[in-house]
Design a protein around this motif. Structure first.
Motif, PDB file in Angstrom:
ATOM      1  N   ASN A 164       0.832  -1.350   0.199  1.00  0.00           N
ATOM      2  CA  ASN A 164       0.260   0.093   0.091  1.00  0.00           C
ATOM      3  C   ASN A 164       1.132   1.380   0.074  1.00  0.00           C
ATOM      4  O   ASN A 164       1.543   1.368   0.972  1.00  0.00           O
ATOM      5  CB  ASN A 164      -0.760  -0.005   1.278  1.00  0.00           C
ATOM      6  CG  ASN A 164      -1.768   1.086   1.291  1.00  0.00           C
ATOM      7  OD1 ASN A 164      -2.018   1.597   2.438  1.00  0.00           O
ATOM      8  ND2 ASN A 164      -2.175   1.671   0.385  1.00  0.00           N
ATOM      9  N   PRO A 165       1.146   1.698  -1.251  1.00  0.00           N
ATOM     10  CA  PRO A 165       2.196   2.815  -1.325  1.00  0.00           C
ATOM     11  C   PRO A 165       1.730   4.108  -0.851  1.00  0.00           C
ATOM     12  O   PRO A 165       1.427   5.281  -1.352  1.00  0.00           O
ATOM     13  CB  PRO A 165       2.399   3.018  -2.718  1.00  0.00           C
ATOM     14  CG  PRO A 165       1.080   2.637  -3.413  1.00  0.00           C
ATOM     15  CD  PRO A 165       0.593   1.492  -2.344  1.00  0.00           C
ATOM     16  N   ALA A 166       1.553   4.284   0.603  1.00  0.00           N
ATOM     17  CA  ALA A 166       1.341   5.684   1.175  1.00  0.00           C
ATOM     18  C   ALA A 166       2.104   5.752   2.666  1.00  0.00           C
ATOM     19  O   ALA A 166       2.262   4.727   3.255  1.00  0.00           O
ATOM     20  CB  ALA A 166      -0.094   5.657   1.716  1.00  0.00           C
ATOM     21  N   PRO A 167       2.305   7.011   2.878  1.00  0.00           N
ATOM     22  CA  PRO A 167       2.365   8.090   1.946  1.00  0.00           C
ATOM     23  C   PRO A 167       3.525   7.809   0.758  1.00  0.00           C
ATOM     24  O   PRO A 167       4.469   7.273   0.855  1.00  0.00           O
ATOM     25  CB  PRO A 167       2.812   9.274   2.793  1.00  0.00           C
ATOM     26  CG  PRO A 167       3.871   8.505   3.732  1.00  0.00           C
ATOM     27  CD  PRO A 167       3.120   7.124   3.943  1.00  0.00           C
ATOM     28  N   ILE A 168       3.013   8.389  -0.436  1.00  0.00           N
ATOM     29  CA  ILE A 168       3.614   7.990  -1.874  1.00  0.00           C
ATOM     30  C   ILE A 168       5.017   8.699  -1.796  1.00  0.00           C
ATOM     31  O   ILE A 168       5.271   9.564  -1.147  1.00  0.00           O
ATOM     32  CB  ILE A 168       2.677   8.705  -2.833  1.00  0.00           C
ATOM     33  CG1 ILE A 168       3.209   8.108  -4.121  1.00  0.00           C
ATOM     34  CG2 ILE A 168       2.642  10.049  -3.011  1.00  0.00           C
ATOM     35  CD1 ILE A 168       3.048   6.511  -4.254  1.00  0.00           C
ATOM     36  N   GLN A 169       6.063   7.764  -2.347  1.00  0.00           N
ATOM     37  CA  GLN A 169       7.104   8.249  -2.835  1.00  0.00           C
ATOM     38  C   GLN A 169       7.665   7.651  -3.961  1.00  0.00           C
ATOM     39  O   GLN A 169       6.890   6.410  -4.306  1.00  0.00           O
ATOM     40  CB  GLN A 169       8.231   7.955  -1.612  1.00  0.00           C
ATOM     41  CG  GLN A 169       8.163   6.555  -0.965  1.00  0.00           C
ATOM     42  CD  GLN A 169       8.957   6.549   0.226  1.00  0.00           C
ATOM     43  OE1 GLN A 169      10.050   6.641   0.295  1.00  0.00           O
ATOM     44  NE2 GLN A 169       8.307   6.565   1.626  1.00  0.00           N
TER      45      GLN A 169
END
Length: 294
Positions: A164-169
């Protein structure tokens, strides 16, 4: 007796400080809030509780501070049935997330603190736990090196990986190649599209869209799984609920579309209560809810 799916979560553990206020203050302005709560949170812990309430055997790998918040969180997670034997107290304070809820939407400020100790070396020390899992769930609220190492260990041992790519980077090719499913929301997906390695994500994307459901993206084909209509109280943790539900359903042999449908039901029910972990539904509640929709 049905064998419990083995889900390992490597990720963040926070204390959520939740304030409900409407309207929100402008810069330099003071307003009266409507309600305040202090609840255990963090995307890693949220997803662990979601999966545990749905009937999985969940092992959480992470760090908390050696403070009151940390002790309270560990006690709470144990009561929720999460195995915290691989959560280690450190001298840093426990991470906090300040959450402002207004008109059913939320804004969040996270101070990582103890979460910063979930390094590659720390994750490597938990290799056997990850290797023995059915599914590994990851997020990006811990150091990226820890996420990369966890995905690497999982892939080496044939463990399905959900990120789950959060917070996105920015995601490295090294990480993406070891991911089976990537679950961004619409905002995170837009940022991923700008990444020069976005083509490497083909066939792995499941985009959560709140009231619009989720979209499974495979090449030029997009399959939308509709959301359930429900009276919303608080959306905090809905994405984490979806990921926990998705992982559980995949462990139980659901195909991807049915697993996303199940995840949508978990997410919908999670929004009917205030707070992230407090809103996570049980397996029985989800199954009854899904039956009632026909």
């Amino acid at each position: 007796m049905e064998q419990k799916p083995k889900i390992t979560v490597v990720g963040s553990i926070n204390m959520d400080l939740v304030t409900i206020a409407s309207p929100l203050p402008n810069i330099g302005e003071t307003v009266f809030g409507d309600q305040f709560q202090m609840n255990p949170g963090g995307k890693g812990a949220n997803q662990a509780v979601a999966s545990a309430r749905l009937g999985a055997h969940v092992q959480l790998i992470g760090c908390v501070g050696n403070d009151r918040f940390g002790k309270d969180i560990l006690e709470h997670l144990q009561k929720e049935g999460v195995d915290v034997s691989n959560v280690e107290p450190v001298t840093e304070v426990t991470a906090t997330a300040t959450i402002i809820v207004s008109n059913q939407d939320n804004s969040i400020i996270v101070v990582p603190a103890a979460n910063n100790h979930v390094t590659a070396a720390f994750v490597e020390s938990k290799r056997d736990v990850i290797a023995g899992s059915d599914i590994l769930i990851l997020q990006l609220e811990i150091p990226l090196e820890g996420v990369i190492k966890a995905a690497e260990i999982a892939k080496e041992n044939g463990v399905t990986v959900i990120l789950n790519p959060a917070p996105i980077q920015e995601l490295s090719s090294e990480l993406v190649k070891n991911i089976d499913y990537l679950t961004p929301n619409e905002h995170e997906q837009l940022l991923l599209k700008k990444d020069r390695r976005s083509e490497e994500l083909d066939g792995k994307l499941i985009v959560t869209k709140g009231s619009q459901g989720v979209s499974i993206l495979e090449g030029n084909q997009e399959t939308t799984i509709p959301a359930y209509t429900i009276d919303v109280v608080d959306t905090t943790g809905a994405g984490d609920a979806f990921n926990g539900g998705l992982a559980l359903a995949l462990c139980r042999g659901f195909n991807l579309r049915e697993a996303c449908k199940y995840g949508n039901a978990v997410a919908a029910l999670s929004t009917t209560k205030l707070g992230a972990q407090t809103g996570m539904p049980t397996r029985e509640e989800v199954e009854e809810f899904m039956r009632s929709q026909f």
